[in-house]
Scaffold this active site. Structure first.
Site, short mmCIF file in Angstrom:
data_model
loop_
_atom_site.label_atom_id
_atom_site.label_comp_id
_atom_site.label_asym_id
_atom_site.label_seq_id
_atom_site.Cartn_x
_atom_site.Cartn_y
_atom_site.Cartn_z
CG ASP A 1 -2.01 0.99 1.18
OD1 ASP A 1 -2.31 1.49 0.08
OD2 ASP A 1 -2.57 1.29 2.25
CG ASN B 1 -7.72 -2.69 -5.61
OD1 ASN B 1 -6.73 -3.40 -5.52
ND2 ASN B 1 -7.97 -1.70 -4.74
NE ARG C 1 -7.55 1.57 -6.00
CZ ARG C 1 -6.31 1.29 -5.64
NH1 ARG C 1 -5.35 1.26 -6.54
NH2 ARG C 1 -6.02 1.05 -4.39
#
Ligand code: V07
Length: 255
Positions: free
Chosen positions: A33, A81, A84
């Site tokens: 991250d 994810n 996104r």
């Protein structure tokens, strides 16, 4: 000779029982991250952060292998994810292809075995094919396991396991009264792997973000403020020496 010593030191087949006598954790998991934050700090696009994240990954694989770590699990893409922006998702899902094009030969030469956990079927064909090829080519390697969590989410993993078990119960293959920890563990993506000994999360966030919730029950957790692209050998060594200095009691009383 160096390779032989390393393998001896790696202690292949290490188990829960001898874990505490090892100076290096057998299974290390990392949430990679802080790539976007690294890029923002430098006024670069987020994609530049992801590219820099690959450099950090390459260096971490090398160091982990040299240190005798048995399994390195890295969180590359989560089921969350997908939320996104599409261009970023498309970019991210090209990274396995890119990384393997540049690094698979080297990994194979170094006896690294590539594996994957996550919902393979939800990935685009080009990503799936690249990963399958790497898993196939390195399947017989006996050195460090490099395990990619791709399209992985822990709650979704547990839901899938519960559905499979419920169906087996309906079909009379499983007796609900006999479902235990091992039964559940056997139905997770990580069925073939021992639980992580150490989790590393860079970038200053102190949470698990739906990563390996079941598997991290007894894992030592190590958080650091450095962003993933800046993560280097010193940070890895710092995390491992903290791990070494902690009491691992598995809920028992230390003698
Ligand atoms: C990704 C680079 C590292 C920083 C974290 C986010 C971006 C390596 C892979 C990969 C995955 C499977 C595989 C080989 C390589 C990867 C994604 C993102 C989606 F077999 N890095 N990396 N996959 N990042």
């Amino acid at each position: 000779m160096l390779r032989f010593l390393r393998r001896l030191f790696r202690n292949e087949g290490a188990t829960h029982a001898n874990k505490e006598t090892r100076s290096v954790p057998y299974h290390v998991a990392i949430i990679m991250d802080g790539n976007g934050r690294w890029a923002a700090k430098r006024k670069l696009p987020r994609t530049a952060g992801h590219q820099a994240g690959i450099v950090a990954l390459r260096r971490t694989i090398k160091h982990a292998n040299e240190m005798g770590i048995g399994i390195l699990t890295v969180y590359a893409f989560s089921t969350e994810n997908w939320r996104r922006p599409k261009p970023e998702v498309d970019f991210l899902l090209r990274l396995p292809n890119e990384f393997l094009k540049s690094d698979l030969n080297d990994l194979h030469k170094n006896n690294v075995k590539v594996t994957m956990i996550g919902f393979m079927e939800g990935l685009p064909a080009h990503t799936r094919n690249a990963v399958s090829e790497a898993v196939g080519v390195t399947a017989k390697n006996t050195g460090m396991v490099l395990n990619f969590a791709l399209n992985y989410g822990s709650r979704a993993e547990i839901i899938a396991a519960v559905r499979t078990l419920a169906q087996k119960a309906v079909d009379g293959q499983v007796n609900p009264a006999q479902i235990d920890e091992q039964t559940i563990a056997n139905h997770l993506f990580t069925a073939a792997l021992p639980d992580p000994d150490l989790l590393i999360r860079p970038s200053g966030e102190i949470r698990l973000s739906n990563f390996l919730l079941w598997q991290l029950a007894y894992t030592e957790l190590w958080f650091t403020d450095v962003n993933w692209p800046d993560f280097n050998r010193e940070h890895l060594e710092e995390a491992i020496s903290a791990y070494r200095n902690r009491d691992r009691r598995f809920g028992g009383i230390k003698l």
